[in-house]
Design an enzyme around this catalytic site. Structure first.
Site, PDB file in Angstrom:
ATOM      1  N   GLY A   9       2.818   1.514  -6.630  1.00 28.27           N
ATOM      2  CA  GLY A   9       3.238   0.597  -5.584  1.00 28.27           C
ATOM      3  C   GLY A   9       4.316   1.219  -4.720  1.00 28.27           C
ATOM      4  O   GLY A   9       5.016   2.145  -5.132  1.00 28.27           O
TER       5      GLY A   9
ATOM      6  N   GLY B 132      11.666   1.403  -2.036  1.00 28.97           N
ATOM      7  CA  GLY B 132      11.320   2.552  -2.852  1.00 28.97           C
ATOM      8  C   GLY B 132       9.890   2.493  -3.348  1.00 28.97           C
ATOM      9  O   GLY B 132       9.104   1.633  -2.936  1.00 28.97           O
TER      10      GLY B 132
ATOM     11  N   ASP C 295      11.689 -13.998  -2.043  1.00 34.94           N
ATOM     12  CA  ASP C 295      10.512 -13.189  -1.688  1.00 34.94           C
ATOM     13  C   ASP C 295       9.424 -13.340  -2.748  1.00 34.94           C
ATOM     14  O   ASP C 295       8.846 -12.353  -3.211  1.00 34.94           O
ATOM     15  CB  ASP C 295      10.908 -11.722  -1.525  1.00 34.94           C
ATOM     16  CG  ASP C 295       9.819 -10.904  -0.812  1.00 34.94           C
ATOM     17  OD1 ASP C 295       8.976 -11.517  -0.130  1.00 34.94           O
ATOM     18  OD2 ASP C 295       9.823  -9.667  -0.941  1.00 34.94           O
TER      19      ASP C 295
END
Length: 263
Positions: free
Chosen positions: A12, A17, A132
């Site tokens: 991912g 990052g 989120d």
């Protein structure tokens, strides 16, 4: 690079990052390692990273990603070592279901939602809002259990105030109060959970027709989300869906209220 961990393929990548599968050399167990190049990070990003470490290192919830350790590798990259979710994330699961035109049954929807609500209720107990929550940040382990992750944009709420007007998170899961640049509290997470519940029930986002941010904002602020006729869902799921996706934040329930009302 730490001699304790053998970094494998990237699984991912995001704003803060990249995430890699890694093997702990001592026992050959798999972990997920988030690699962050702090030397090129802005102060805001570094603070977000520290915030994520603090939250992951101290929680006691089985439905939140667990944290093993942090270290700086030979390339001066900060590495956060976390548990590895072998079944990937909820976004991948939903996409596989869409590809096969295979809807989840009600019990599976409840399975994922109840665990997610427990995770969110837990962080809200400590006055933390995630900000989120989306399928890509919901991991699934080998036992098919939820692991809420990616706390990089989380905020710790003061008991006497509401946060506002910072637009954070992924637009498709932003609450209407955020889109209106209004003050908000932990019930922006409630809205995000409502969007995820809709996807679990119908394999599509409630505002999927929006083609850009402006259209999305208009859809959210001018649409009353209602359950679809297909597939047929139990009344409890439909009632929960409509309670989570209330336009007015004060009309949305707190997660602890929802959980305590379940039989």
């Amino acid at each position: 690079m730490s001699k304790e961990f053998y970094i494998q393929s990237m699984i991912g990548k995001g704003a803060f990052g990249s995430v890699h599968k890694a093997v702990f050399v001592e026992n050959q167990r798999l972990y997920a390692v988030k690699r962050i190049r702090v030397a090129t990070c802005k102060r805001y990003d570094i603070l977000n990273t520290v915030n994520e470490i603090r939250i992951l290192a101290n929680h006691m919830c089985p439905f939140i990603v667990s944290f093993k350790r942090a270290y700086m590798d030979a390339e001066h990259v900060l590495c956060l070592v976390m548990e590895y979710a072998i079944k990937g994330d909820l976004a991948g699961l939903l996409q596989r279901k869409r590809d096969m035109s295979q809807h989840m049954n009600d019990s599976d929807v409840w399975h994922y939602m109840l665990q997610l609500m427990l995770a969110v209720s837990y962080i809200h107990t400590f006055h933390i809002i995630h900000r989120d929550i989306k399928p890509a940040n919901v991991m699934i382990d080998g036992d098919n259990n939820v692991k809420l992750g990616d706390f990089g944009v989380s905020k710790v709420m003061k008991t006497y105030m509401m946060y506002g007007q910072t637009q954070v998170g992924t637009p498709y899961y932003m609450g209407p109060e955020v889109l209106r640049c209004e003050r908000y509290d932990e019930r922006i997470d409630t809205w995000s959970l409502g969007c995820i519940l809709y996807e679990l029930m119908y394999l599509k986002h409630p505002f999927v027709k929006a083609r850009n941010f402006i259209e999305l904002r208009n859809c959210v602020l001018n649409t009353v989300v209602r359950p679809l006729s297909h597939p047929i869902r139990c009344s409890d799921l439909k009632i929960l869906l409509q309670s989570l996706l209330k336009l007015a934040p004060r009309q949305r329930p707190h997660m602890s209220t929802v959980i305590n009302s379940r039989p």
